[in-house]
Scaffold this motif. Structure first.
Motif, PDB file in Angstrom:
ATOM      1  N   VAL A 140      76.055   4.469  63.578  1.00 48.46           N
ATOM      2  CA  VAL A 140      74.385   4.138  64.260  1.00 48.46           C
ATOM      3  C   VAL A 140      73.620   3.990  63.035  1.00 48.46           C
ATOM      4  O   VAL A 140      71.986   3.119  63.351  1.00 48.46           O
ATOM      5  CB  VAL A 140      74.252   4.678  65.393  1.00 48.46           C
ATOM      6  CG1 VAL A 140      72.634   4.690  65.982  1.00 48.46           C
ATOM      7  CG2 VAL A 140      74.972   4.907  66.492  1.00 48.46           C
ATOM      8  N   LYS A 141      73.383   4.791  62.061  1.00 49.30           N
ATOM      9  CA  LYS A 141      71.985   4.889  61.403  1.00 49.30           C
ATOM     10  C   LYS A 141      71.964   3.795  60.339  1.00 49.30           C
ATOM     11  O   LYS A 141      70.986   3.436  59.795  1.00 49.30           O
ATOM     12  CB  LYS A 141      72.205   6.569  59.767  1.00 49.30           C
ATOM     13  CG  LYS A 141      70.915   6.557  58.966  1.00 49.30           C
ATOM     14  CD  LYS A 141      69.916   6.855  59.442  1.00 49.30           C
ATOM     15  CE  LYS A 141      68.693   6.474  58.605  1.00 49.30           C
ATOM     16  NZ  LYS A 141      67.149   6.321  58.637  1.00 49.30           N
TER      17      LYS A 141
ATOM     18  N   GLN B  26      64.760   4.330  71.315  1.00 49.76           N
ATOM     19  CA  GLN B  26      66.300   4.318  72.782  1.00 49.76           C
ATOM     20  C   GLN B  26      66.853   3.715  72.635  1.00 49.76           C
ATOM     21  O   GLN B  26      68.077   4.268  73.318  1.00 49.76           O
ATOM     22  CB  GLN B  26      65.358   4.092  74.023  1.00 49.76           C
ATOM     23  CG  GLN B  26      65.477   2.956  75.340  1.00 49.76           C
ATOM     24  CD  GLN B  26      66.179   4.804  75.764  1.00 49.76           C
ATOM     25  OE1 GLN B  26      65.011   5.586  75.677  1.00 49.76           O
ATOM     26  NE2 GLN B  26      67.382   4.464  76.846  1.00 49.76           N
ATOM     27  N   GLN B  27      67.312   2.876  71.589  1.00 51.44           N
ATOM     28  CA  GLN B  27      68.212   2.124  71.741  1.00 51.44           C
ATOM     29  C   GLN B  27      69.169   2.753  69.827  1.00 51.44           C
ATOM     30  O   GLN B  27      70.346   2.745  70.385  1.00 51.44           O
ATOM     31  CB  GLN B  27      67.574   1.264  70.228  1.00 51.44           C
ATOM     32  CG  GLN B  27      67.026  -0.259  70.496  1.00 51.44           C
ATOM     33  CD  GLN B  27      66.052  -1.083  70.018  1.00 51.44           C
ATOM     34  OE1 GLN B  27      65.884  -0.837  68.881  1.00 51.44           O
ATOM     35  NE2 GLN B  27      66.493  -2.695  70.577  1.00 51.44           N
ATOM     36  N   ILE B  28      68.607   3.891  69.861  1.00 56.75           N
ATOM     37  CA  ILE B  28      69.159   4.793  69.158  1.00 56.75           C
ATOM     38  C   ILE B  28      70.219   5.689  69.849  1.00 56.75           C
ATOM     39  O   ILE B  28      71.403   5.479  69.723  1.00 56.75           O
ATOM     40  CB  ILE B  28      68.864   5.524  68.420  1.00 56.75           C
ATOM     41  CG1 ILE B  28      68.200   4.968  66.872  1.00 56.75           C
ATOM     42  CG2 ILE B  28      68.982   7.034  67.432  1.00 56.75           C
ATOM     43  CD1 ILE B  28      66.683   5.596  65.879  1.00 56.75           C
TER      44      ILE B  28
ATOM     45  N   LYS C 227      77.008   4.870  73.406  1.00 59.14           N
ATOM     46  CA  LYS C 227      78.195   4.154  74.305  1.00 59.14           C
ATOM     47  C   LYS C 227      79.380   4.137  72.635  1.00 59.14           C
ATOM     48  O   LYS C 227      80.084   4.311  73.417  1.00 59.14           O
ATOM     49  CB  LYS C 227      77.496   1.994  73.645  1.00 59.14           C
ATOM     50  CG  LYS C 227      78.352   1.694  73.666  1.00 59.14           C
ATOM     51  CD  LYS C 227      77.913  -0.048  73.148  1.00 59.14           C
ATOM     52  CE  LYS C 227      78.844  -0.955  72.806  1.00 59.14           C
ATOM     53  NZ  LYS C 227      77.673  -1.944  72.868  1.00 59.14           N
ATOM     54  N   ARG C 228      78.539   4.875  72.071  1.00 54.66           N
ATOM     55  CA  ARG C 228      79.360   4.956  71.123  1.00 54.66           C
ATOM     56  C   ARG C 228      80.492   6.291  71.124  1.00 54.66           C
ATOM     57  O   ARG C 228      81.425   6.662  71.099  1.00 54.66           O
ATOM     58  CB  ARG C 228      79.359   5.029  69.418  1.00 54.66           C
ATOM     59  CG  ARG C 228      79.338   3.609  68.903  1.00 54.66           C
ATOM     60  CD  ARG C 228      78.315   3.517  67.842  1.00 54.66           C
ATOM     61  NE  ARG C 228      78.178   2.281  67.231  1.00 54.66           N
ATOM     62  CZ  ARG C 228      77.499   1.126  67.942  1.00 54.66           C
ATOM     63  NH1 ARG C 228      76.963   1.154  68.863  1.00 54.66           N
ATOM     64  NH2 ARG C 228      77.430  -0.445  67.349  1.00 54.66           N
ATOM     65  N   VAL C 229      79.509   7.100  71.970  1.00 52.42           N
ATOM     66  CA  VAL C 229      80.381   9.082  71.642  1.00 52.42           C
ATOM     67  C   VAL C 229      81.060   8.891  73.302  1.00 52.42           C
ATOM     68  O   VAL C 229      82.382   8.974  73.216  1.00 52.42           O
ATOM     69  CB  VAL C 229      79.351   9.537  72.189  1.00 52.42           C
ATOM     70  CG1 VAL C 229      80.061  10.605  72.998  1.00 52.42           C
ATOM     71  CG2 VAL C 229      78.416  10.063  70.673  1.00 52.42           C
TER      72      VAL C 229
ATOM     73  N   VAL D  44      70.601  15.622  67.657  1.00 52.02           N
ATOM     74  CA  VAL D  44      71.633  16.453  66.230  1.00 52.02           C
ATOM     75  C   VAL D  44      71.342  15.291  65.139  1.00 52.02           C
ATOM     76  O   VAL D  44      70.917  15.173  64.431  1.00 52.02           O
ATOM     77  CB  VAL D  44      72.868  16.016  66.705  1.00 52.02           C
ATOM     78  CG1 VAL D  44      74.117  16.047  65.343  1.00 52.02           C
ATOM     79  CG2 VAL D  44      73.660  16.719  67.621  1.00 52.02           C
ATOM     80  N   TYR D  45      71.269  14.069  65.816  1.00 51.56           N
ATOM     81  CA  TYR D  45      70.515  12.879  64.580  1.00 51.56           C
ATOM     82  C   TYR D  45      69.699  13.086  64.176  1.00 51.56           C
ATOM     83  O   TYR D  45      69.420  12.595  63.085  1.00 51.56           O
ATOM     84  CB  TYR D  45      70.838  11.151  65.825  1.00 51.56           C
ATOM     85  CG  TYR D  45      70.374   9.873  64.950  1.00 51.56           C
ATOM     86  CD1 TYR D  45      71.338   9.494  64.761  1.00 51.56           C
ATOM     87  CD2 TYR D  45      69.003   9.925  64.502  1.00 51.56           C
ATOM     88  CE1 TYR D  45      71.170   7.818  63.871  1.00 51.56           C
ATOM     89  CE2 TYR D  45      68.453   8.271  64.010  1.00 51.56           C
ATOM     90  CZ  TYR D  45      69.667   7.347  64.093  1.00 51.56           C
ATOM     91  OH  TYR D  45      69.365   6.422  62.753  1.00 51.56           O
TER      92      TYR D  45
END
Length: 84
Positions: free
Chosen positions: A38-39, A47-49, A55-57, A78-79
């Protein structure tokens, strides 16, 4: 074969990171890889992050629909620790 995707359940278990979701320690598989992916997207808003992280989790982890917001808060925290 993609080297980042676990080859089996045992390999996936070795890739679990404990994250407090609503104060409850929760194991999330592949979180470090998801955060890195995602980074690289260079998304402009939190919000997009959050949405892309969740979605990926959900690809590797069961997340109850009612817990979506709690998971988004937890994984965004965490991000942000890794990429302030």
């Amino acid at each position: 074969m993609n080297k980042d995707i676990p080859c089996c359940q045992a390999d996936a278990l070795r890739q679990i990171k404990m994250v407090p979701v609503n104060g409850v320690p929760t194991g999330i598989t592949m979180l470090d890889e998801i955060i890195a992916e995602v980074k690289e997207m260079n998304l402009p808003s939190d919000q997009q992050i959050r949405e892309n992280l969740l979605k990926r989790v959900k690809v590797y982890n069961y997340v109850p629909k009612a817990a979506d917001e709690a998971y988004m808060r937890a994984i965004l925290a965490v991000y942000k620790k890794q990429f302030p």
